[in-house]
Write a protein that holds these residues in place. Structure first.
Motif, PDB file in Angstrom:
ATOM      1  N   LEU A  29       0.829  -1.209   0.000  1.00  0.00           N
ATOM      2  CA  LEU A  29       0.000   0.000   0.000  1.00  0.00           C
ATOM      3  C   LEU A  29       0.862   1.258   0.000  1.00  0.00           C
ATOM      4  CD1 LEU A  29      -2.673  -0.952   2.705  1.00  0.00           C
ATOM      5  CD2 LEU A  29      -2.898  -1.107   0.217  1.00  0.00           C
ATOM      6  N   PHE A  30       0.224   2.364  -0.363  1.00  0.00           N
ATOM      7  CA  PHE A  30       0.818   3.697  -0.292  1.00  0.00           C
ATOM      8  C   PHE A  30       2.036   3.803  -1.218  1.00  0.00           C
ATOM      9  CE2 PHE A  30      -1.083   2.763   3.945  1.00  0.00           C
ATOM     10  CZ  PHE A  30      -2.214   3.534   3.778  1.00  0.00           C
ATOM     11  N   GLY A  31       2.962   4.696  -0.882  1.00  0.00           N
ATOM     12  CA  GLY A  31       4.079   4.937  -1.790  1.00  0.00           C
ATOM     13  C   GLY A  31       5.195   5.667  -1.095  1.00  0.00           C
ATOM     14  N   ALA A  32       5.765   6.674  -1.778  1.00  0.00           N
ATOM     15  CA  ALA A  32       6.973   7.330  -1.293  1.00  0.00           C
ATOM     16  C   ALA A  32       6.754   8.040   0.045  1.00  0.00           C
ATOM     17  CB  ALA A  32       7.463   8.341  -2.335  1.00  0.00           C
ATOM     18  N   LYS A  33       5.555   8.595   0.264  1.00  0.00           N
ATOM     19  CA  LYS A  33       5.312   9.303   1.525  1.00  0.00           C
ATOM     20  C   LYS A  33       5.337   8.347   2.712  1.00  0.00           C
ATOM     21  CE  LYS A  33       2.691  13.096  -0.545  1.00  0.00           C
ATOM     22  NZ  LYS A  33       1.387  13.800  -0.635  1.00  0.00           N
ATOM     23  N   ALA A  34       4.815   7.164   2.524  1.00  0.00           N
ATOM     24  CA  ALA A  34       4.875   6.160   3.586  1.00  0.00           C
ATOM     25  C   ALA A  34       6.309   5.685   3.790  1.00  0.00           C
ATOM     26  CB  ALA A  34       3.966   4.982   3.248  1.00  0.00           C
ATOM     27  N   ASP A  35       7.031   5.511   2.697  1.00  0.00           N
ATOM     28  CA  ASP A  35       8.431   5.103   2.809  1.00  0.00           C
ATOM     29  C   ASP A  35       9.234   6.129   3.609  1.00  0.00           C
ATOM     30  OD1 ASP A  35       7.888   2.863   1.301  1.00  0.00           O
ATOM     31  OD2 ASP A  35       8.566   3.750  -0.588  1.00  0.00           O
ATOM     32  N   ALA A  36       8.987   7.397   3.357  1.00  0.00           N
ATOM     33  CA  ALA A  36       9.707   8.449   4.080  1.00  0.00           C
ATOM     34  C   ALA A  36       9.385   8.416   5.565  1.00  0.00           C
ATOM     35  CB  ALA A  36       9.356   9.820   3.492  1.00  0.00           C
ATOM     36  N   LEU A  37       8.149   8.091   5.886  1.00  0.00           N
ATOM     37  CA  LEU A  37       7.759   7.996   7.290  1.00  0.00           C
ATOM     38  C   LEU A  37       8.478   6.844   7.977  1.00  0.00           C
ATOM     39  CD1 LEU A  37       5.985   9.035   9.575  1.00  0.00           C
ATOM     40  CD2 LEU A  37       4.125   7.593   8.695  1.00  0.00           C
ATOM     41  N   ALA A  38       8.567   5.695   7.299  1.00  0.00           N
ATOM     42  CA  ALA A  38       9.270   4.549   7.869  1.00  0.00           C
ATOM     43  C   ALA A  38      10.749   4.846   8.059  1.00  0.00           C
ATOM     44  CB  ALA A  38       9.089   3.324   6.969  1.00  0.00           C
ATOM     45  N   VAL A  39      11.354   5.534   7.089  1.00  0.00           N
ATOM     46  CA  VAL A  39      12.774   5.873   7.179  1.00  0.00           C
ATOM     47  C   VAL A  39      13.026   6.818   8.348  1.00  0.00           C
ATOM     48  CG1 VAL A  39      14.648   7.124   6.028  1.00  0.00           C
ATOM     49  CG2 VAL A  39      13.306   5.448   4.759  1.00  0.00           C
ATOM     50  N   SER A  40      12.153   7.786   8.529  1.00  0.00           N
ATOM     51  CA  SER A  40      12.350   8.738   9.628  1.00  0.00           C
ATOM     52  C   SER A  40      12.178   8.053  10.979  1.00  0.00           C
ATOM     53  CB  SER A  40      11.386   9.917   9.492  1.00  0.00           C
ATOM     54  OG  SER A  40      10.036   9.500   9.591  1.00  0.00           O
ATOM     55  N   ALA A  41      11.259   7.103  11.072  1.00  0.00           N
ATOM     56  CA  ALA A  41      11.089   6.352  12.316  1.00  0.00           C
ATOM     57  C   ALA A  41      12.304   5.474  12.585  1.00  0.00           C
ATOM     58  CB  ALA A  41       9.818   5.504  12.244  1.00  0.00           C
ATOM     59  N   GLU A  42      12.813   4.855  11.536  1.00  0.00           N
ATOM     60  CA  GLU A  42      14.009   4.016  11.687  1.00  0.00           C
ATOM     61  C   GLU A  42      15.208   4.855  12.124  1.00  0.00           C
ATOM     62  OE1 GLU A  42      16.634   0.766   9.095  1.00  0.00           O
ATOM     63  OE2 GLU A  42      15.168   2.062   8.100  1.00  0.00           O
ATOM     64  N   GLN A  43      15.288   6.083  11.612  1.00  0.00           N
ATOM     65  CA  GLN A  43      16.396   6.967  11.979  1.00  0.00           C
ATOM     66  C   GLN A  43      16.395   7.233  13.486  1.00  0.00           C
ATOM     67  OE1 GLN A  43      16.096  10.896  10.280  1.00  0.00           O
ATOM     68  NE2 GLN A  43      18.216  11.415  10.735  1.00  0.00           N
ATOM     69  N   ILE A  44      15.233   7.525  14.044  1.00  0.00           N
ATOM     70  CA  ILE A  44      15.138   7.766  15.490  1.00  0.00           C
ATOM     71  C   ILE A  44      15.479   6.506  16.261  1.00  0.00           C
ATOM     72  CG2 ILE A  44      13.531   8.283  17.370  1.00  0.00           C
ATOM     73  CD1 ILE A  44      12.059  10.148  15.436  1.00  0.00           C
ATOM     74  N   HIS A  45      14.928   5.392  15.824  1.00  0.00           N
ATOM     75  CA  HIS A  45      15.185   4.118  16.509  1.00  0.00           C
ATOM     76  C   HIS A  45      16.663   3.770  16.509  1.00  0.00           C
ATOM     77  CE1 HIS A  45      15.581  -0.356  16.426  1.00  0.00           C
ATOM     78  NE2 HIS A  45      14.850  -0.220  17.518  1.00  0.00           N
ATOM     79  N   ASP A  46      17.301   3.889  15.371  1.00  0.00           N
ATOM     80  CA  ASP A  46      18.717   3.531  15.269  1.00  0.00           C
ATOM     81  C   ASP A  46      19.593   4.502  16.053  1.00  0.00           C
ATOM     82  OD1 ASP A  46      17.964   1.430  13.699  1.00  0.00           O
ATOM     83  OD2 ASP A  46      18.682   2.278  11.816  1.00  0.00           O
ATOM     84  N   LEU A  47      19.250   5.768  15.983  1.00  0.00           N
ATOM     85  CA  LEU A  47      20.018   6.787  16.698  1.00  0.00           C
ATOM     86  C   LEU A  47      20.017   6.511  18.201  1.00  0.00           C
ATOM     87  CD1 LEU A  47      21.468   9.536  16.091  1.00  0.00           C
ATOM     88  CD2 LEU A  47      19.296  10.634  16.658  1.00  0.00           C
ATOM     89  N   LEU A  48      18.847   6.262  18.748  1.00  0.00           N
ATOM     90  CA  LEU A  48      18.750   6.019  20.184  1.00  0.00           C
ATOM     91  C   LEU A  48      19.324   4.658  20.560  1.00  0.00           C
ATOM     92  CD1 LEU A  48      15.239   7.535  20.952  1.00  0.00           C
ATOM     93  CD2 LEU A  48      17.493   8.526  21.367  1.00  0.00           C
ATOM     94  N   GLY A  49      19.265   3.709  19.645  1.00  0.00           N
ATOM     95  CA  GLY A  49      19.906   2.425  19.903  1.00  0.00           C
ATOM     96  C   GLY A  49      21.420   2.561  20.004  1.00  0.00           C
ATOM     97  N   ASP A  50      21.983   3.379  19.132  1.00  0.00           N
ATOM     98  CA  ASP A  50      23.428   3.626  19.187  1.00  0.00           C
ATOM     99  C   ASP A  50      23.819   4.311  20.499  1.00  0.00           C
ATOM    100  OD1 ASP A  50      23.793   2.510  16.701  1.00  0.00           O
ATOM    101  OD2 ASP A  50      23.844   4.427  15.635  1.00  0.00           O
ATOM    102  N   VAL A  51      23.017   5.283  20.911  1.00  0.00           N
ATOM    103  CA  VAL A  51      23.299   5.980  22.178  1.00  0.00           C
ATOM    104  C   VAL A  51      23.278   4.993  23.331  1.00  0.00           C
ATOM    105  CG1 VAL A  51      22.407   7.669  23.821  1.00  0.00           C
ATOM    106  CG2 VAL A  51      22.447   8.211  21.376  1.00  0.00           C
TER     107      VAL A  51
END
Length: 285
Positions: free
Chosen positions: A213-235
């Protein structure tokens, strides 16, 4: 579920995504049990993907059934997490410690971590092929064979799924506000990390095959969520290394100090990452 190319409704879309996740669980279980490279990580990620999808879309299915299945895989995920966290801690320690240096504290810490990992993986290997594991998978199969749908599952596919994703996105932003309101709130940062992970998997589960479902806008949302998750995981991983190294008797101005500096630099990136997610969510709504 329908055999057509497109899901019949929102519940059918999520059920299809859960079918695909179940295949991932089956494909990665043996890798985890046999301690193949990245095997524990891959299977743990599949478990997290399952639990996140169940949690995000729980209004589409019977609440008690979802709660039991979610709890069952939570317990298995925790066992996998013990082994995976040790894997990560070993990797971080190896990055900061120089084998050529005469660092007794670092060597001692690495030995302890490697021993702990072997013990944790033995537990994973036993439990991964246990009667409990068979029953757990049978419970999931029963759920997927006849999903216990609610009336909300019959909502139009994109409208129903989008509503759930937006709610998950708003949840992340609330957690972000709590985490950034005061310095050094480890509990709030942990809750933000979990919320971002759940959003990521909630989006990915319905944007990838077999749902798509959906497209590039949903992909961007998933990427931004992953960025926060990975950033805090590294910390978290960097600070865990620093604390363990100091507890083992390591000097405070050596590897531990470098890890703390790197953790602080990554944490400084959090506000921008949250802004990215806020913008992505606004575009997706």
């Amino acid at each position: 579920m329908s055999g057509d190319d497109h899901p019949d409704d929102a519940g059918d879309a999520v059920a299809r995504s859960l079918d695909a996740i179940a295949d991932q669980l089956d494909a990665t279980l043996g890798l985890a049990v046999l301690d193949q490279p990245d095997g524990v990580h891959a299977h743990r990620k599949a478990v997290r993907r399952l639990r996140s999808t169940l949690a995000a879309y729980r209004p589409f299915f019977d609440a008690d059934t979802v709660r039991r299945l979610h709890r069952t895989y939570r317990d298995w995920g925790r066992e996998l997490g013990e082994a995976r966290d040790l894997e990560v801690r070993i990797a971080v320690a190896e990055r900061f410690l120089d084998d050529d240096d005469d660092d007794a504290a670092g060597a001692r810490m690495l030995d302890e971590l490697r021993t702990a990992y072997r013990d944790a993986h033995r537990a994973v290997a036993r439990r991964g092929v246990s009667v409990e594991a068979r029953d757990r998978r049978a419970d999931l199969a029963a759920f997927l064979d006849a999903p216990p749908r609610t009336a909300k599952a019959s909502r139009r596919t994109k409208r129903g799924v989008r509503r759930r994703i937006v709610k998950e996105g708003d949840r992340v932003l609330r957690r972000a506000a709590a985490a950034t309101s005061g310095p050094g709130d480890d509990v709030a940062l942990h809750e933000l990390r979990k919320a971002a992970r759940r959003l990521r998997y909630a989006v990915e589960s319905v944007t990838r095959p077999p749902v798509g479902l959906f497209g590039a806008k949903a992909d961007a949302l998933a990427v931004s969520a992953e960025q926060i998750h990975d950033l805090l995981g590294d910390v978290r991983d960097l600070l865990a290394f620093a604390r363990a190294y100091e507890a083992a008797g390591g000097v405070s101005d050596g590897p531990a100090a470098r890890a703390k500096v790197e953790a602080a630099e990554k944490l400084d990136e959090l506000p921008a990452a949250v802004d990215d997610l806020r913008s992505a969510l606004a575009q997706f709504r």
